[in-house]
Design a protein around this motif. Structure first.
Motif, PDB file in Angstrom:
ATOM      1  N   THR A  60       0.837  -1.209   0.000  1.00  0.00           N
ATOM      2  CA  THR A  60       0.000   0.000   0.000  1.00  0.00           C
ATOM      3  C   THR A  60       0.866   1.251   0.000  1.00  0.00           C
ATOM      4  O   THR A  60       0.581   2.233  -0.697  1.00  0.00           O
ATOM      5  N   ILE A  92       0.780   4.152  -2.832  1.00  0.00           N
ATOM      6  CA  ILE A  92       0.495   5.557  -2.504  1.00  0.00           C
ATOM      7  C   ILE A  92       1.602   6.464  -3.035  1.00  0.00           C
ATOM      8  O   ILE A  92       1.336   7.519  -3.624  1.00  0.00           O
ATOM      9  N   ASP A 141       1.183   9.083  -6.278  1.00  0.00           N
ATOM     10  CA  ASP A 141       1.523  10.496  -6.096  1.00  0.00           C
ATOM     11  C   ASP A 141       2.577  10.953  -7.108  1.00  0.00           C
ATOM     12  O   ASP A 141       2.459  12.021  -7.711  1.00  0.00           O
ATOM     13  N   LYS A 159      -8.959   6.115  -3.218  1.00  0.00           N
ATOM     14  CA  LYS A 159      -7.953   5.053  -3.049  1.00  0.00           C
ATOM     15  C   LYS A 159      -8.530   3.676  -3.384  1.00  0.00           C
ATOM     16  O   LYS A 159      -7.974   2.655  -2.981  1.00  0.00           O
ATOM     17  N   GLU A 219      -6.107   1.296  -5.400  1.00  0.00           N
ATOM     18  CA  GLU A 219      -5.016   0.740  -4.608  1.00  0.00           C
ATOM     19  C   GLU A 219      -5.483  -0.418  -3.730  1.00  0.00           C
ATOM     20  O   GLU A 219      -4.732  -1.365  -3.486  1.00  0.00           O
ATOM     21  N   LYS A 222      -8.458   6.197   5.899  1.00  0.00           N
ATOM     22  CA  LYS A 222      -8.479   6.623   4.503  1.00  0.00           C
ATOM     23  C   LYS A 222      -8.235   8.121   4.351  1.00  0.00           C
ATOM     24  O   LYS A 222      -7.561   8.559   3.416  1.00  0.00           O
ATOM     25  N   PHE A 228      -3.494   8.001   4.633  1.00  0.00           N
ATOM     26  CA  PHE A 228      -3.036   7.715   3.273  1.00  0.00           C
ATOM     27  C   PHE A 228      -2.264   8.922   2.730  1.00  0.00           C
ATOM     28  O   PHE A 228      -2.693   9.620   1.835  1.00  0.00           O
ATOM     29  N   SER A 229      -1.090   9.149   3.299  1.00  0.00           N
ATOM     30  CA  SER A 229      -0.264  10.303   2.956  1.00  0.00           C
ATOM     31  C   SER A 229       1.142   9.841   2.608  1.00  0.00           C
ATOM     32  O   SER A 229       1.720   9.018   3.330  1.00  0.00           O
ATOM     33  N   PRO A 230       1.743  10.354   1.522  1.00  0.00           N
ATOM     34  CA  PRO A 230       3.116   9.980   1.167  1.00  0.00           C
ATOM     35  C   PRO A 230       4.114  10.253   2.292  1.00  0.00           C
ATOM     36  O   PRO A 230       5.068   9.501   2.478  1.00  0.00           O
ATOM     37  N   PRO A 284      -0.564   3.019   6.574  1.00  0.00           N
ATOM     38  CA  PRO A 284       0.164   2.755   5.327  1.00  0.00           C
ATOM     39  C   PRO A 284       1.671   2.962   5.507  1.00  0.00           C
ATOM     40  O   PRO A 284       2.114   3.925   6.130  1.00  0.00           O
TER      41      PRO A 284
END
Length: 266
Positions: free
Chosen positions: A27, A31, A35, A45, A48, A106, A110-112, A162
């Protein structure tokens, strides 16, 4: 839907299949790639999450004899019933936490940036566990008690962040419970089946209204690519882990997380 988007969907499917059963966070990779590529797939998402089911089908295919044998002998073999009970017990915490924390996971996690940080944290944790893990006492899934299965299930809940990696959380949790590397890895494969099927069904239910014909096509492409590449990984992962342990994956996680943090912060 243009050719570039289709190729991106195929690439993401390949990455999913390669990473789902390795302790590097599939995951998290998706992500970060979504991005970086600017992938314009289904919203929320959904892409994914759902393409992970392709990788799960690969596990079902590779272990089809064991799964079918277990299902056929539930009524007359205690080993089949115990195997099923162990998987369901480990699966239970994910149901409860997933339903309760779905929206927060969610929308917030779900952040880089979070993925990059957790790749590093998880890599360091893996090196420490490899170094200081207890002596293995359990060498088959059928030897795992319900209590230990529940503990592994609680570890799996951490992977809802994630970048942690479901495989890493369950395998490392299993090793801390005295399960040997190979068995912990195989147990992670089996536990992935109900976990990812439930996550996919729940996500589809929540986001069904956002899907259109293009979204279905992209998911189908990613699904197929994930299935094919996961077949290769599942067949080779246990042998690799038996020979080399998890240090190579930990180092990879730390390097990738550090590079991504540098890119994101600059």
């Amino acid at each position: 839907m243009d050719l570039i988007t289709v190729l991106q969907a195929a690439l993401l499917g390949l990455v999913e299949g390669l990473t789902e059963f390795l302790p590097v966070s599939s995951t998290g990779h998706l992500i970060l790639l979504v991005d970086l590529l600017g992938f314009a797939g289904p919203s929320g998402k959904l892409f994914e999450i759902v393409i992970q089911l392709g990788a799960i089908f690969a596990v079902c295919w590779v272990y089809r004899a064991k799964l079918i044998g277990t299902a056929c002998h539930l009524h007359d073999r205690s080993s089949a019933r115990h195997f099923t009970a162990v998987i369901l017990m480990a699966f239970l915490p994910s149901i409860l936490v997933g339903v309760l924390a779905y929206k927060t996971i969610k929308e917030v996690l779900f952040s880089p940036l979070i993925v990059s940080a957790m790749l590093i944290v998880g890599g360091v944790a893996m090196l420490l566990i490899e170094r200081f893990r207890p002596q293995p006492r359990f060498h088959a899934t059928e030897e795992i008690s319900l209590k230990r299965a529940l503990a592994v299930g609680l570890f799996q809940c951490v992977a809802m962040i994630p970048g942690v990696s479901r495989a890493a959380a369950t395998i490392m949790g299993g090793m801390l419970m005295g399960i040997d590397r190979r068995t912990a890895t195989e147990f992670s494969f089996f536990l992935a089946i109900p976990t990812m099927v439930a996550a996919t069904v729940y996500d589809l239910y929540k986001n069904w209204h956002d899907l259109n014909a293009d979204g279905f096509v992209l998911i189908a492409i990613g699904f197929l690519c994930a299935f094919l590449t996961a077949l290769l990984v599942v067949r080779t992962a246990i042998a690799f882990v038996g020979r080399h342990g998890f240090a190579p994956f930990a180092i990879y996680r730390i390097i990738l997380g550090a590079v991504m943090l540098a890119l994101l912060l600059t």
